[in-house]
Design a protein around this motif. Structure first.
Motif, PDB file in Angstrom:
ATOM      1  N   GLY A 158       0.763  -1.120  -0.002  1.00 45.96           N
ATOM      2  CA  GLY A 158      -0.080   0.096  -0.023  1.00 45.96           C
ATOM      3  C   GLY A 158       0.800   1.309  -0.009  1.00 45.96           C
ATOM      4  N   GLY A 159       2.039   1.228   0.610  1.00 46.68           N
ATOM      5  CA  GLY A 159       2.918   2.385   0.638  1.00 46.68           C
ATOM      6  C   GLY A 159       3.432   2.996  -0.701  1.00 46.68           C
ATOM      7  N   ALA A 160       3.583   2.151  -1.676  1.00 48.75           N
ATOM      8  CA  ALA A 160       4.239   2.603  -3.160  1.00 48.75           C
ATOM      9  C   ALA A 160       3.473   3.308  -3.813  1.00 48.75           C
ATOM     10  CB  ALA A 160       4.350   1.194  -3.771  1.00 48.75           C
ATOM     11  N   PRO A 161       3.865   4.425  -4.339  1.00 51.49           N
ATOM     12  CA  PRO A 161       2.969   5.329  -4.846  1.00 51.49           C
ATOM     13  C   PRO A 161       1.985   4.704  -5.918  1.00 51.49           C
ATOM     14  CG  PRO A 161       5.206   6.210  -5.157  1.00 51.49           C
ATOM     15  CD  PRO A 161       5.338   4.731  -4.518  1.00 51.49           C
ATOM     16  N   ASP A 162       0.673   5.089  -6.231  1.00 48.54           N
ATOM     17  CA  ASP A 162      -0.246   4.311  -6.827  1.00 48.54           C
ATOM     18  C   ASP A 162       0.086   4.605  -8.249  1.00 48.54           C
ATOM     19  OD1 ASP A 162      -1.933   3.349  -4.661  1.00 48.54           O
ATOM     20  OD2 ASP A 162      -2.999   5.135  -4.491  1.00 48.54           O
ATOM     21  N   CYS A 163       0.531   5.738  -8.664  1.00 51.93           N
ATOM     22  CA  CYS A 163       1.132   6.104  -9.973  1.00 51.93           C
ATOM     23  C   CYS A 163       2.644   6.146  -9.986  1.00 51.93           C
ATOM     24  CB  CYS A 163       0.326   7.326 -10.489  1.00 51.93           C
ATOM     25  SG  CYS A 163      -1.326   7.494 -10.407  1.00 51.93           S
ATOM     26  N   PRO A 164       3.245   5.013 -10.270  1.00 53.76           N
ATOM     27  CA  PRO A 164       4.699   4.824 -10.236  1.00 53.76           C
ATOM     28  C   PRO A 164       5.381   5.800 -11.313  1.00 53.76           C
ATOM     29  CG  PRO A 164       3.845   2.816 -10.752  1.00 53.76           C
ATOM     30  CD  PRO A 164       2.656   3.752 -10.460  1.00 53.76           C
ATOM     31  N   PRO A 165       6.413   6.503 -10.919  1.00 54.46           N
ATOM     32  CA  PRO A 165       7.090   7.210 -12.341  1.00 54.46           C
ATOM     33  C   PRO A 165       7.336   6.314 -13.458  1.00 54.46           C
ATOM     34  CG  PRO A 165       8.909   6.582 -10.703  1.00 54.46           C
ATOM     35  CD  PRO A 165       7.572   6.031 -10.053  1.00 54.46           C
ATOM     36  N   ARG A 166       6.978   7.130 -14.610  1.00 51.93           N
ATOM     37  CA  ARG A 166       7.477   6.210 -16.121  1.00 51.93           C
ATOM     38  C   ARG A 166       8.691   5.669 -16.039  1.00 51.93           C
ATOM     39  NH1 ARG A 166       7.648   9.650 -20.128  1.00 51.93           N
ATOM     40  NH2 ARG A 166       7.424   7.978 -21.564  1.00 51.93           N
ATOM     41  N   ALA A 167       8.701   4.351 -16.586  1.00 56.70           N
ATOM     42  CA  ALA A 167      10.065   3.714 -16.550  1.00 56.70           C
ATOM     43  C   ALA A 167      10.165   2.713 -17.644  1.00 56.70           C
ATOM     44  CB  ALA A 167      10.360   3.070 -15.294  1.00 56.70           C
ATOM     45  N   ARG A 168      11.147   2.390 -18.105  1.00 57.27           N
ATOM     46  CA  ARG A 168      11.087   1.392 -19.419  1.00 57.27           C
ATOM     47  C   ARG A 168      10.727  -0.066 -18.665  1.00 57.27           C
ATOM     48  NH1 ARG A 168      14.672   2.708 -23.634  1.00 57.27           N
ATOM     49  NH2 ARG A 168      15.618   4.608 -23.331  1.00 57.27           N
ATOM     50  N   ALA A 169      11.227  -0.308 -17.314  1.00 60.34           N
ATOM     51  CA  ALA A 169      10.982  -1.300 -16.613  1.00 60.34           C
ATOM     52  C   ALA A 169      10.997  -1.578 -15.501  1.00 60.34           C
ATOM     53  CB  ALA A 169      12.124  -2.229 -17.000  1.00 60.34           C
ATOM     54  N   ALA A 170      10.174  -2.313 -14.601  1.00 58.17           N
ATOM     55  CA  ALA A 170      10.241  -2.415 -13.141  1.00 58.17           C
ATOM     56  C   ALA A 170      10.646  -3.840 -12.617  1.00 58.17           C
ATOM     57  CB  ALA A 170       8.830  -2.076 -12.746  1.00 58.17           C
ATOM     58  N   VAL A 171      11.224  -3.916 -11.626  1.00 54.54           N
ATOM     59  CA  VAL A 171      11.189  -5.126 -10.722  1.00 54.54           C
ATOM     60  C   VAL A 171      10.380  -5.621  -9.667  1.00 54.54           C
ATOM     61  CG1 VAL A 171      12.856  -6.617  -9.787  1.00 54.54           C
ATOM     62  CG2 VAL A 171      13.662  -5.143 -11.702  1.00 54.54           C
ATOM     63  N   ALA A 172       9.549  -6.320  -9.611  1.00 54.71           N
ATOM     64  CA  ALA A 172       8.663  -6.696  -8.682  1.00 54.71           C
ATOM     65  C   ALA A 172       9.011  -8.018  -7.887  1.00 54.71           C
ATOM     66  CB  ALA A 172       7.237  -6.840  -9.188  1.00 54.71           C
ATOM     67  N   SER A 173       8.861  -8.029  -6.655  1.00 55.30           N
ATOM     68  CA  SER A 173       9.136  -9.220  -5.975  1.00 55.30           C
ATOM     69  C   SER A 173       7.772  -9.697  -5.318  1.00 55.30           C
ATOM     70  CB  SER A 173       9.961  -8.858  -4.544  1.00 55.30           C
ATOM     71  OG  SER A 173      10.176 -10.222  -3.772  1.00 55.30           O
ATOM     72  N   GLY A 177      -0.412 -14.663  -2.417  1.00 54.77           N
ATOM     73  CA  GLY A 177      -1.766 -14.285  -1.793  1.00 54.77           C
ATOM     74  C   GLY A 177      -1.800 -12.758  -1.609  1.00 54.77           C
ATOM     75  N   LYS A 178      -1.009 -11.863  -2.213  1.00 53.76           N
ATOM     76  CA  LYS A 178      -1.018 -10.502  -2.086  1.00 53.76           C
ATOM     77  C   LYS A 178      -0.950  -9.928  -3.655  1.00 53.76           C
ATOM     78  CE  LYS A 178       0.744 -10.359   2.546  1.00 53.76           C
ATOM     79  NZ  LYS A 178       1.727  -9.506   3.667  1.00 53.76           N
ATOM     80  N   GLN A 179      -1.458  -8.789  -3.411  1.00 54.38           N
ATOM     81  CA  GLN A 179      -1.018  -8.036  -4.997  1.00 54.38           C
ATOM     82  C   GLN A 179      -0.503  -6.638  -4.470  1.00 54.38           C
ATOM     83  OE1 GLN A 179      -5.237  -8.721  -6.755  1.00 54.38           O
ATOM     84  NE2 GLN A 179      -4.030  -8.432  -8.392  1.00 54.38           N
ATOM     85  N   ALA A 180       0.288  -6.144  -5.393  1.00 56.00           N
ATOM     86  CA  ALA A 180       0.705  -4.746  -5.519  1.00 56.00           C
ATOM     87  C   ALA A 180      -0.084  -3.896  -6.455  1.00 56.00           C
ATOM     88  CB  ALA A 180       2.300  -4.663  -5.480  1.00 56.00           C
ATOM     89  N   ARG A 181      -0.677  -2.654  -6.004  1.00 54.04           N
ATOM     90  CA  ARG A 181      -1.431  -2.104  -6.974  1.00 54.04           C
ATOM     91  C   ARG A 181      -0.380  -1.527  -7.990  1.00 54.04           C
ATOM     92  NH1 ARG A 181      -4.188  -0.489  -2.024  1.00 54.04           N
ATOM     93  NH2 ARG A 181      -2.820   1.585  -2.258  1.00 54.04           N
ATOM     94  N   TRP A 182       0.847  -0.953  -7.503  1.00 54.66           N
ATOM     95  CA  TRP A 182       1.478  -0.393  -8.777  1.00 54.66           C
ATOM     96  C   TRP A 182       1.961  -1.109  -9.946  1.00 54.66           C
ATOM     97  CZ3 TRP A 182       6.336  -1.606 -10.000  1.00 54.66           C
ATOM     98  CH2 TRP A 182       6.878  -2.987  -9.255  1.00 54.66           C
ATOM     99  N   VAL A 183       1.933  -2.594  -9.569  1.00 52.91           N
ATOM    100  CA  VAL A 183       2.409  -3.288 -10.803  1.00 52.91           C
ATOM    101  C   VAL A 183       1.431  -3.252 -11.906  1.00 52.91           C
ATOM    102  CG1 VAL A 183       2.731  -5.830 -11.302  1.00 52.91           C
ATOM    103  CG2 VAL A 183       3.500  -5.060  -9.370  1.00 52.91           C
TER     104      VAL A 183
END
Length: 386
Positions: A158-173, A177-183
């Protein structure tokens, strides 16, 4: 193939040498309308304290002395540092404690590594999580301590920005059972998502529980994780099974290297591991992912991406620490020049890494900086804040 340690120089530096010795792996691809960042990631930063040179595992009721010790930012900082040292413009959203440990980690990442922390925050009254890692017999034992930050700053959730900065790529762990909205938000904006995963403590090993996998371009589990999630009896079969859920599956095979399958092209590749004497495996998986992301964004062939990821991971385990051990282009270049001069190298193995010839920086007159080059102060306490 043998990896040769090109130098015994270990002099730490309090400042970065600049972005990757001036090497930009994406130089030929950049355009005016590009996203501001090559890679975005989020998570919690730990302070890592690493003891090395232990003769054996600590024994209850006794005192053990280590021959070496270092401190460095850990947790998500391992991945961020590895990406930045490979020349990628890296943005990190992370929670930092407002203690001296947090201040040290912030400065080491922002000033030492050139990582963008504009989406990060220091949490008042929260002390930094700490991990003590003891390396011996080629393995490590870790003890961690920390308190949960307030829910509103649990980065990666929940603490990650809901609108993450524009990027070519992102790395998610991914977390079962959980979802990260920013993904999903990042993927909808065209960001290419690369995902790894930790051990499933629930024991379910259900791919349906990794809901964010649907937004990912690539999934990079280790062999045991891949087999458990798919029910396959070998890692290679598991990689093929995973492509039913994600376009590109990369399975690390430990001492046997790595295997990858790309569903979109039908291509598969396998690259053996480089034989090294491992000092500390902390962060090696993060470095592998960083190397693979770099090669993918640069548009390299699948086998070259695997070889490069394996090389960067192999170089990292020869030094202590997670973020401290991540190699940059100067270290990669020194390895490439040195390994070609080692007698008895397999010519076929050398050709596997021939793509480095047009990438690594040329050796500076007089031998250049010692390898490996350290960009962050490895021990807290040598300086005070102004």
């Amino acid at each position: 193939m043998t990896a040769s340690n090109a130098s015994t120089g270990k002099g730490p530096s309090s400042r970065s040498e600049g972005p990757s010795c001036g090497v930009d792996p994406l130089a030929g691809l950049r355009a005016a309308d590009d996203p501001p960042w090559d890679v975005y990631l989020t998570g919690t930063v730990f302070l890592d304290i690493i003891f090395t040179g232990l003769e054996s595992a600590p024994v209850r009721g006794t005192e053990s002395w280590a021959r070496g010790m270092g401190s460095s930012p850990g947790g998500v900082a391992n991945m961020a540092t590895a990406l930045a040292r490979l020349g990628l413009r890296t943005s990190l959203a992370a929670a930092f404690g407002d203690d001296h440990y947090g201040e040290y980690c912030w400065d080491a990442l922002e000033q030492g590594e050139g990582i963008d922390l504009s989406a990060s925050r220091s949490v008042p009254g929260w002390h930094s999580p700490v991990t003590v890692s003891m390396a011996y017999e080629g393995e490590r034992t870790m003890v961690s301590h920390g308190h949960e930050p307030p829910p509103e700053v649990v980065f990666g959730q929940g603490g990650a920005p809901d609108c993450p900065p524009r990027a070519r790529a992102a790395v998610a762990s991914l977390t079962p059972g959980k979802q990260a909205r920013w993904v999903a938000e990042a993927a909808s904006e065209g960001t290419r998502i690369f995902a790894d995963v930790g051990w499933d403590d629930t024991g379910a090993w259900d791919l349906a529980g990794l809901a964010d996998l649907a937004h990912c371009e690539a999934f990079l589990p280790n062999a045991e994780e891949a087999m458990r999630y798919t029910g396959a009896d070998c890692p290679r079969a598991a990689a093929h099974a995973l492509t039913e859920h994600v376009p590109l599956a990369v399975v690390t095979l430990g001492a046997d290297g790595a295997y990858a399958v790309d569903r979109r092209t039908g291509e598969s590749a396998e690259v053996p591991a480089i034989a090294v004497e491992a000092l500390d495996p902390t962060g090696a998986g993060d470095v592998f992912v960083a190397g693979f992301v770099t090669g993918t964004l640069a548009g390299w062939p699948l086998a070259d991406r695997l070889a490069f990821a394996g090389l960067t991971a192999a170089l990292s385990v020869q030094e202590f620490g997670g973020s401290l051990s991540a190699p940059g282009w100067s270290e990669i270049g020194a390895w490439w020049r040195k390994v070609q001069s080692v007698e008895g190298q397999d010519p076929t193995a050398l050709r596997r890494y021939a793509f480095l010839a047009g990438l690594v920086p040329e050796e500076e007159p007089g031998g250049g900086s010692p390898w490996p080059l350290r960009r962050a102060v490895p021990t807290i306490g040598f300086g005070r804040s102004a």
